[in-house]
Scaffold this motif. Structure first.
Motif, PDB file in Angstrom:
ATOM      1  N   TYR A 226     -15.912  -7.507  14.810  1.00  0.00           N
ATOM      2  CA  TYR A 226     -15.338  -7.494  15.881  1.00  0.00           C
ATOM      3  C   TYR A 226     -13.808  -8.249  15.960  1.00  0.00           C
ATOM      4  N   ALA A 227     -14.020  -9.470  15.909  1.00  0.00           N
ATOM      5  CA  ALA A 227     -12.733 -10.040  15.929  1.00  0.00           C
ATOM      6  C   ALA A 227     -11.654  -9.861  14.527  1.00  0.00           C
ATOM      7  N   GLU A 228     -12.331  -9.302  13.515  1.00  0.00           N
ATOM      8  CA  GLU A 228     -11.628  -8.742  12.370  1.00  0.00           C
ATOM      9  C   GLU A 228     -10.663  -7.557  12.821  1.00  0.00           C
ATOM     10  N   TRP A 229     -11.458  -6.830  13.333  1.00  0.00           N
ATOM     11  CA  TRP A 229     -10.764  -5.376  13.760  1.00  0.00           C
ATOM     12  C   TRP A 229      -9.895  -5.491  14.926  1.00  0.00           C
ATOM     13  N   THR A 230      -9.887  -6.600  15.675  1.00  0.00           N
ATOM     14  CA  THR A 230      -9.105  -6.663  16.918  1.00  0.00           C
ATOM     15  C   THR A 230      -8.124  -7.679  16.900  1.00  0.00           C
ATOM     16  N   ASN A 231      -7.802  -8.163  15.687  1.00  0.00           N
ATOM     17  CA  ASN A 231      -6.962  -9.517  15.613  1.00  0.00           C
ATOM     18  C   ASN A 231      -5.599  -8.935  15.628  1.00  0.00           C
ATOM     19  N   LYS A 232      -5.445  -7.660  15.768  1.00  0.00           N
ATOM     20  CA  LYS A 232      -4.014  -6.935  15.525  1.00  0.00           C
ATOM     21  C   LYS A 232      -4.244  -5.775  16.366  1.00  0.00           C
ATOM     22  N   PRO A 233      -3.378  -5.036  16.946  1.00  0.00           N
ATOM     23  CA  PRO A 233      -3.422  -3.943  17.783  1.00  0.00           C
ATOM     24  C   PRO A 233      -4.021  -2.824  16.733  1.00  0.00           C
ATOM     25  N   ILE A 234      -4.870  -2.134  17.423  1.00  0.00           N
ATOM     26  CA  ILE A 234      -5.559  -0.973  16.705  1.00  0.00           C
ATOM     27  C   ILE A 234      -4.733   0.267  16.869  1.00  0.00           C
ATOM     28  N   PRO A 235      -4.129   0.839  15.819  1.00  0.00           N
ATOM     29  CA  PRO A 235      -3.207   1.981  15.918  1.00  0.00           C
ATOM     30  C   PRO A 235      -3.911   3.343  16.441  1.00  0.00           C
ATOM     31  N   LEU A 236      -3.585   3.789  17.269  1.00  0.00           N
ATOM     32  CA  LEU A 236      -4.048   4.993  17.971  1.00  0.00           C
ATOM     33  C   LEU A 236      -3.399   6.512  17.842  1.00  0.00           C
ATOM     34  N   THR A 237      -2.438   6.449  16.735  1.00  0.00           N
ATOM     35  CA  THR A 237      -1.884   7.760  16.421  1.00  0.00           C
ATOM     36  C   THR A 237      -2.099   7.628  14.925  1.00  0.00           C
ATOM     37  N   LYS A 238      -1.981   9.202  14.426  1.00  0.00           N
ATOM     38  CA  LYS A 238      -1.952   9.112  12.863  1.00  0.00           C
ATOM     39  C   LYS A 238      -0.914   8.437  12.184  1.00  0.00           C
ATOM     40  N   GLU A 239       0.169   8.450  12.885  1.00  0.00           N
ATOM     41  CA  GLU A 239       1.525   7.811  12.041  1.00  0.00           C
ATOM     42  C   GLU A 239       1.395   6.335  12.244  1.00  0.00           C
ATOM     43  N   GLU A 240       0.676   5.737  13.056  1.00  0.00           N
ATOM     44  CA  GLU A 240       0.362   4.280  13.169  1.00  0.00           C
ATOM     45  C   GLU A 240      -0.452   3.951  12.105  1.00  0.00           C
ATOM     46  N   ALA A 241      -1.485   4.716  11.857  1.00  0.00           N
ATOM     47  CA  ALA A 241      -2.656   4.250  11.072  1.00  0.00           C
ATOM     48  C   ALA A 241      -1.917   4.465   9.673  1.00  0.00           C
ATOM     49  N   GLU A 242      -1.139   5.598   9.524  1.00  0.00           N
ATOM     50  CA  GLU A 242      -0.571   5.690   8.036  1.00  0.00           C
ATOM     51  C   GLU A 242       0.544   4.493   7.630  1.00  0.00           C
ATOM     52  N   GLU A 243       0.949   4.065   8.853  1.00  0.00           N
ATOM     53  CA  GLU A 243       2.046   3.014   8.493  1.00  0.00           C
ATOM     54  C   GLU A 243       1.102   1.588   8.044  1.00  0.00           C
ATOM     55  N   GLU A 244      -0.019   1.438   8.960  1.00  0.00           N
ATOM     56  CA  GLU A 244      -0.576   0.226   8.458  1.00  0.00           C
ATOM     57  C   GLU A 244      -1.307   0.231   6.818  1.00  0.00           C
ATOM     58  N   VAL A 245      -1.714   1.485   6.640  1.00  0.00           N
ATOM     59  CA  VAL A 245      -2.111   1.488   5.162  1.00  0.00           C
ATOM     60  C   VAL A 245      -1.247   1.632   4.359  1.00  0.00           C
ATOM     61  N   LYS A 246       0.068   1.899   4.696  1.00  0.00           N
ATOM     62  CA  LYS A 246       1.241   1.591   3.593  1.00  0.00           C
ATOM     63  C   LYS A 246       1.624   0.079   3.551  1.00  0.00           C
ATOM     64  N   MET A 247       1.555  -0.616   4.728  1.00  0.00           N
ATOM     65  CA  MET A 247       1.563  -2.059   4.664  1.00  0.00           C
ATOM     66  C   MET A 247       0.800  -2.769   3.832  1.00  0.00           C
ATOM     67  N   ILE A 248      -0.690  -2.346   3.727  1.00  0.00           N
ATOM     68  CA  ILE A 248      -1.662  -2.871   2.969  1.00  0.00           C
ATOM     69  C   ILE A 248      -1.380  -2.683   1.366  1.00  0.00           C
ATOM     70  N   ARG A 249      -0.860  -1.629   1.103  1.00  0.00           N
ATOM     71  CA  ARG A 249      -0.491  -1.054  -0.129  1.00  0.00           C
ATOM     72  C   ARG A 249       0.816  -1.874  -0.858  1.00  0.00           C
ATOM     73  N   LYS A 250       1.519  -2.076   0.179  1.00  0.00           N
ATOM     74  CA  LYS A 250       3.224  -2.918  -0.052  1.00  0.00           C
ATOM     75  C   LYS A 250       2.457  -4.555  -0.284  1.00  0.00           C
ATOM     76  N   LYS A 251       1.567  -4.933   0.398  1.00  0.00           N
ATOM     77  CA  LYS A 251       1.304  -6.348   0.312  1.00  0.00           C
ATOM     78  C   LYS A 251       0.559  -6.479  -0.996  1.00  0.00           C
ATOM     79  N   GLU A 252      -0.409  -5.735  -1.268  1.00  0.00           N
ATOM     80  CA  GLU A 252      -1.297  -5.695  -2.583  1.00  0.00           C
ATOM     81  C   GLU A 252      -0.169  -5.704  -3.870  1.00  0.00           C
ATOM     82  N   LYS A 253       0.785  -4.825  -3.845  1.00  0.00           N
ATOM     83  CA  LYS A 253       1.780  -4.674  -4.860  1.00  0.00           C
ATOM     84  C   LYS A 253       2.641  -5.892  -5.040  1.00  0.00           C
ATOM     85  N   GLY A 254       2.951  -6.740  -4.089  1.00  0.00           N
ATOM     86  CA  GLY A 254       3.572  -7.853  -4.047  1.00  0.00           C
ATOM     87  C   GLY A 254       2.892  -9.032  -4.504  1.00  0.00           C
ATOM     88  N   GLN A 255       1.607  -8.858  -4.635  1.00  0.00           N
ATOM     89  CA  GLN A 255       0.680 -10.005  -5.164  1.00  0.00           C
ATOM     90  C   GLN A 255       0.495  -9.998  -6.550  1.00  0.00           C
TER      91      GLN A 255
END
Length: 397
Positions: A368-397
């Motif tokens: 629960y803490a892991e899922w709620t440590n940042k705002p939960i995206p409630l629109t499709k656009e917000e969810a897609e943006e979160e996924v993009k950020m994850i991919r961008k972060k992984e590519k930078g590592q």
């Protein structure tokens, strides 16, 4: 009422601008016709396609002796006047139902048998052309001549399948008329999907096998093979290879459908009997803890088993006698997503997200803490943006 005789028959009915609608409200409009309510008991249907007028008029004339057929009062050069029903269509009436009422099944079977006797059949989209009047009495407004192509009511079965009520209807038929049910079953068995003939380059649509089609999307088409099995055909080899890897390596997980056979671009797996979770929750006033426990167990198993995309859309979860089953795993090992974003969004749409998170907090505080440590995206656009950020972060590592 002479206004309808002056309509320009060369234009689409959808584009007709009819002043008479001020006095006679339009109740339906399509590419070939417009329907006006002209009294509490009568409606007038004006056609721009005379072949369609003849097809429908002939069907109604031939079936006037049946109580489930509207009375036909008059047919003119480009119109007909028939009985009007101020009632919901069967499709609207059954909306959100998880089981077909027995009385509806009995009346549907009466229509099917009557049509067969009169050498008629239901037209396309029968659930939109059947009205439910008092005491669940059914009225069919679009009988047409039987083309002899099928001994079973394919259009009706397809429509019922689309709202997940085909199996429920067939279970009633089996009880009400075992002989007829067996004839239908024989037809279905003798016209199986020859999935071994499919290749990833085929363009064959198998139009004569539409009764077997369960679902179709960008990742493939799923056909029912028999009472216990279905086959998924993939148009893209990459999708096939990805999902095959997930399914075959995860057969030990309780929520993964059982796989019987794989081919060059198909997977033969178990057919899931039961409603999808989205349909089930539409009928609930609150989220039962048992649902959350099953969802949590599924998501935890994903994380423990190497799934990189952690998600469980409600429409992809089926409630079966063996528990929850999850379908569509093409990207489970290839896309990275740590939070079940689509599940969150689905539960929010059902107004169950807060209840779900509170129950997760009690069952697994760390998650629960892991899922709620940042705002939960409630629109499709917000969810897609979160996924993009994850991919961008992984590519930078």
């Amino acid at each position: 009422m002479q206004f309808f005789e002056s309509i320009n028959l060369n234009q689409s009915a959808e584009k007709i601008d009819i002043d008479a609608s001020r006095d006679y409200p339009i109740v339906s409009r399509g590419p070939k016709s417009v329907i006006f309510k002209i009294s509490h008991e009568h409606c007038l249907k004006v056609y721009t396609n005379m072949d369609q007028l003849k097809l429908e008029a002939d069907g109604l004339y031939a079936a006037q002796d049946f109580s489930f057929i509207p009375k036909l009062y008059r047919v003119g050069p480009n119109f007909m006047i028939r009985e009007f029903y101020d009632a919901p269509t069967l499709k609207d009436y059954l909306k959100n139902c998880t089981y077909l009422p027995e009385n509806i099944a009995i009346n549907l079977l009466t229509i099917v048998k009557g049509m067969k006797k009169a050498k008629l059949m239901m037209g396309s989209d029968p659930l939109d052309h059947i009205f439910v009047t008092g005491n669940e009495e059914l009225k069919l407004i679009s009988p047409i001549k039987d083309n002899g192509n099928s001994p079973i009511p394919l259009s009706l079965l397809n429509d019922l399948k689309g709202i997940l009520l085909q199996d429920s209807f067939l279970s009633h038929v089996k009880k009400l008329d075992p002989s007829l049910y067996n004839k239908w079953k024989v037809f279905l068995m003798e016209n199986p999907v020859d999935y071994k003939r499919f290749t990833d380059n085929t363009e064959e649509k198998y139009e004569n096998l539409t009764h077997n089609l369960i679902g179709q999307g960008r990742q493939g088409a799923v056909y029912r093979v028999d009472e216990e099995k279905c086959v998924k055909i993939y148009p893209k080899q990459s999708h096939f290879l990805k999902e095959r890897e997930v399914l075959l390596s995860s057969q030990h997980l309780s929520f993964i459908p059982k796989v019987y056979e794989t081919g060059p671009n198909y997977i033969l797996m178990e057919y899931l009997q039961g409603p999808d979770l989205n349909t089930f929750l539409k009928k609930q006033s609150k989220l039962q803890e048992e649902v959350t426990i099953n969802l949590l167990k599924m998501l935890e198993s994903m994380m423990d088993s190497g799934f990189t995309k952690i998600d469980a859309p409600l429409r992809h979860i089926f409630i079966t006698g063996q528990g929850f089953k999850l379908i569509d795993h093409v990207y489970s090992f290839s896309k990275k997503q740590k939070r079940p974003l689509e599940l969150f969004r689905n539960l929010h749409e059902r107004k169950f997200l807060d209840s779900f998170l509170e129950q997760v907090k009690a069952l697994n505080p760390k998650l629960y803490a892991e899922w709620t440590n940042k705002p939960i995206p409630l629109t499709k656009e917000e969810a897609e943006e979160e996924v993009k950020m994850i991919r961008k972060k992984e590519k930078g590592q």
